[in-house]
Motif scaffolding. Structure first.
Motif, PDB file in Angstrom:
ATOM      1  N   GLU A 314       0.849  -1.188   0.000  1.00  0.00           N
ATOM      2  CA  GLU A 314       0.000   0.000   0.000  1.00  0.00           C
ATOM      3  C   GLU A 314       0.886   1.240   0.000  1.00  0.00           C
ATOM      4  O   GLU A 314       1.539   1.539   1.000  1.00  0.00           O
ATOM      5  N   THR A 316       3.691   1.729  -1.142  1.00  0.00           N
ATOM      6  CA  THR A 316       5.023   1.342  -0.676  1.00  0.00           C
ATOM      7  C   THR A 316       6.104   2.018  -1.511  1.00  0.00           C
ATOM      8  O   THR A 316       5.961   2.183  -2.727  1.00  0.00           O
ATOM      9  N   LYS A 363      11.346  -1.368   3.376  1.00  0.00           N
ATOM     10  CA  LYS A 363      10.533  -0.317   2.747  1.00  0.00           C
ATOM     11  C   LYS A 363      10.950   1.043   3.302  1.00  0.00           C
ATOM     12  O   LYS A 363      11.364   1.168   4.461  1.00  0.00           O
ATOM     13  N   GLU A 367       3.171   0.848   3.298  1.00  0.00           N
ATOM     14  CA  GLU A 367       2.997  -0.399   4.025  1.00  0.00           C
ATOM     15  C   GLU A 367       3.378  -1.608   3.159  1.00  0.00           C
ATOM     16  O   GLU A 367       3.160  -1.613   1.946  1.00  0.00           O
ATOM     17  N   TYR A 369       2.694  -5.600   3.829  1.00  0.00           N
ATOM     18  CA  TYR A 369       2.171  -6.667   4.676  1.00  0.00           C
ATOM     19  C   TYR A 369       2.556  -8.027   4.105  1.00  0.00           C
ATOM     20  O   TYR A 369       2.484  -8.255   2.899  1.00  0.00           O
TER      21      TYR A 369
END
Length: 638
Positions: A314, A316, A363, A367, A369
């Motif tokens: 997201e 990133t 990163k 985000e 994940y």
């Protein structure tokens, strides 16, 4: 023409070529294929006179120049374009000689030769080739030393393509290219005007850019017409025919031997038995042929599975250190069984993104994940340098199988593809393909959920690449694939992600669409065709124009010399005529000198006037031609 006759060569006691023979006519595009380690690169080095054969002969067309990419990558302060142009020593020598040459005939020869080698468009041609290989205009102005080893080898490839040798030899050129560069090279070789001999395991390149396949097998060479697929079909038919013929011969031999064994002791049948024994001796054994299937790759499937998505990005961003991010605004998801190929030119960030996936980079923003217990296998070519050269495959695998018996370790090593002999060979002495097998084994040893492959095929032959495709299709985890091998991408990947313009996005299209996109980015395929047609229509006119320009340039120096000579002769004759005229005007000429002397001076006066008139006409003619040549050059300057 390239003719190889009864070539014999051995290395460290192992015979690579035993009476190998092949004839390659001028202009043929030939793909040299064969299993890893059979001697393809060695053959190129023998043809390039880097190695000397024990026996046999190699001949080429008279005056033919052979060109091969240098193993020494450039790394000096010169710009890329300067370095490439500097490799054309003949052109540079001619330009240097033209600056100081005064001999009219030699000047003419120089200018005509410069036209023959298309010297006046050299910079443009070099720039086009470098652009096709991924060097934009700004990169072409940077020093060679600014680039990494892989990019420098790509530059060396550009230089040999620019030189346009009569016999162009390339050894796995796509190893240094991304998919875009490979597609460009494919199109370039297809239209290359001279002979090409290329070692490659890229099936698409061998299908689309060559007219013949030269197969190196069983220490011999066999030339087949067509691309790789056609060669594979014909070779399989040949193997089947050979096996059938051998079977028939074995049955015939067995039948005759049975007769001999049964009747050789009987006097009444002795002659017949003796006759059959002679027939058996005369039967030339037909060699057994097989397809020698390569050892398969075995990628164990993950021990545990995860609910989708396995990874999610997201907004990133990722990069190196405190620098600006290489990639940002990444919004993607990956499921446990996704097969994804990363597209994009070298330098756009594919390997950077792969390192983020492999947790080798953190990163920088946004985000990322992923399941905490995810197991990741990572393969990259640079890892070959990280193998301990003094360890054997057996020792490497034993170090991972703590507590296993020797039999268990040996079985695992055999499963990887190493027989007893190769299992005990130091890694330094393994071939590139065998080292790649070791890396695959290490990357998949812990049964990863995600397998990341960064250019996995560089050291694999065609059959090994096919074995890799089969292994990937059997593997039950997710795959991220970075490869210039279009066949591998099409056969193994279901999803395409495009790394471009500083981000990663889903690419809605297939490889044909991506090819069209690349062509469009380089002024579109349609425009390229129009340009090609336009160039073809004007080729003869352009050559004629350049020839005339060369002839005009060649005329200038001798015309200047002729003008100077004429001018000097006119001045000399004018002085002579002035003296004769003065002598004729002297009244004493006819009173003090004999009549014959006066007649002689009078005759000289007339001859000098005629000669002066002729030299004045020549002078004016040379002046006029010089002015026309200068005007033509000014009006038609490129």
């Amino acid at each position: 023409m390239l003719n190889i006759l009864d070539l014999t060569y051995r290395i460290e006691g192992r015979i690579l070529f035993d009476g190998a023979t092949a004839n390659i006519p001028s202009g043929h595009k030939v793909g040299l294929v064969g299993r890893n380690g059979v001697g393809k690169t060695t053959l190129l080095k023998i043809l390039n006179k880097e190695l000397h054969a024990e026996g046999g002969h190699i001949t080429t067309s008279r005056g033919a120049k052979i060109g091969m990419v240098s193993q020494e990558a450039p790394g000096g302060p010169e710009s890329l374009i300067e370095w490439v142009l500097a490799q054309h020593t003949e052109m540079n020598d001619l330009f240097a000689e033209a600056e100081t040459c005064t001999d009219p005939e030699r000047i003419s020869d120089i200018q005509l030769r410069l036209v023959d080698i298309d010297a006046h468009s050299a910079k443009s041609r070099a720039g086009t080739i470098l652009s096709g290989l991924g060097f934009d205009h700004d990169a072409q102005q940077r020093p060679c030393a600014d680039f990494s080893g892989g990019w420098r080898m790509r530059l060396s490839l550009g230089a040999i393509l620019f030189l346009e040798p009569d016999i162009l030899m390339l050894d796995e050129p796509t190893n240094y290219l991304d998919l875009e560069g490979t597609m460009w090279l494919e199109a370039y070789l297809k239209t290359y005007p001279y002979t090409v001999l290329i070692v490659s395991h890229d099936r698409d390149l061998l299908n689309k850019s060559v007219t013949h396949i030269l197969n190196l097998e069983n220490k011999r060479l066999q030339l087949y017409r067509g691309g790789y697929d056609e060669f594979e079909k014909r070779r399989r038919q040949h193997i089947e025919q050979q096996q059938s013929a051998k079977k028939k011969q074995d049955e015939q031999r067995k039948h005759m031997q049975a007769f001999v064994d049964r009747f050789k002791a009987k006097a009444s049948k002795a002659k017949q038995a003796q006759s059959r024994m002679k027939m058996i001796e005369k039967l030339k054994p037909i060699a057994a042929m097989s397809e020698n299937d390569v050892a398969p790759f075995n990628f164990p499937s993950p021990e545990r599975t995860f609910n989708p998505p396995m990874m999610r990005f997201e907004n990133t961003a990722v990069g190196y250190g405190n620098d600006l991010p290489i990639l940002k605004n990444i919004n993607l998801r990956m499921d446990p069984d996704d097969r994804i190929a990363l597209l994009g030119a070298n330098g756009n960030g594919k390997s950077t993104f792969a390192k983020l996936l492999a947790h080798k980079l953190e990163k920088m923003d946004g985000e990322f994940y992923h399941h905490k217990k995810i197991v990741i296998g990572y393969f990259a070519q640079h890892q070959m340098d990280e193998l301990d050269g003094n360890e054997t495959p057996y020792q490497v695998i034993k170090g991972l199988m703590v507590g296993a018996t020797e039999a268990q370790v040996r079985a695992r090593v055999a499963q990887i593809g190493f027989d007893l002999d190769r299992a005990n060979t130091k890694c330094d002495n393994l071939s590139g393909g065998e080292k790649a097998r070791m890396l695959f084994a290490l990357a998949t040893f812990h049964k990863p959920n995600l397998l990341i492959l960064d250019e996995p095929t560089n050291h694999l032959d065609v059959d090994s690449r096919q074995a890799l495709i089969m292994a990937l299709n059997d593997y039950e985890g997710a795959v991220i694939l970075i490869s210039h091998d279009r066949h591998l991408v099409e056969a193994s990947a279901d999803i395409l992600w495009l790394v471009n313009n500083g981000t990663v996005e889903v690419y809605d299209g297939d490889m044909n669409d991506y090819r069209d996109l690349l062509l469009a980015s380089r002024k579109t395929e349609k425009s390229a065709k129009k340009i090609k047609i336009k160039v073809e229509d004007k080729t003869s006119t352009l050559k004629e124009k350049r020839k005339k320009l060369a002839q005009a340039r060649a005329k200038l120096a001798p015309l200047k010399q002729n003008i100077a000579t004429s001018e000097a002769n006119v001045a000399k004759l004018e002085r002579k005529l002035k003296k004769i005229t003065k002598a004729l005007a002297d009244p004493k000429l006819f009173s003090d000198f004999p009549p014959a002397k006066a007649a002689q001076i009078s005759r000289m006066h007339g001859e000098t006037k005629v000669l002066l008139s002729e030299w004045e006409a020549k002078w004016l003619k040379f002046l006029d031609e010089h002015e026309k040549a200068q005007t033509f050059l000014a009006e038609n300057a490129d």
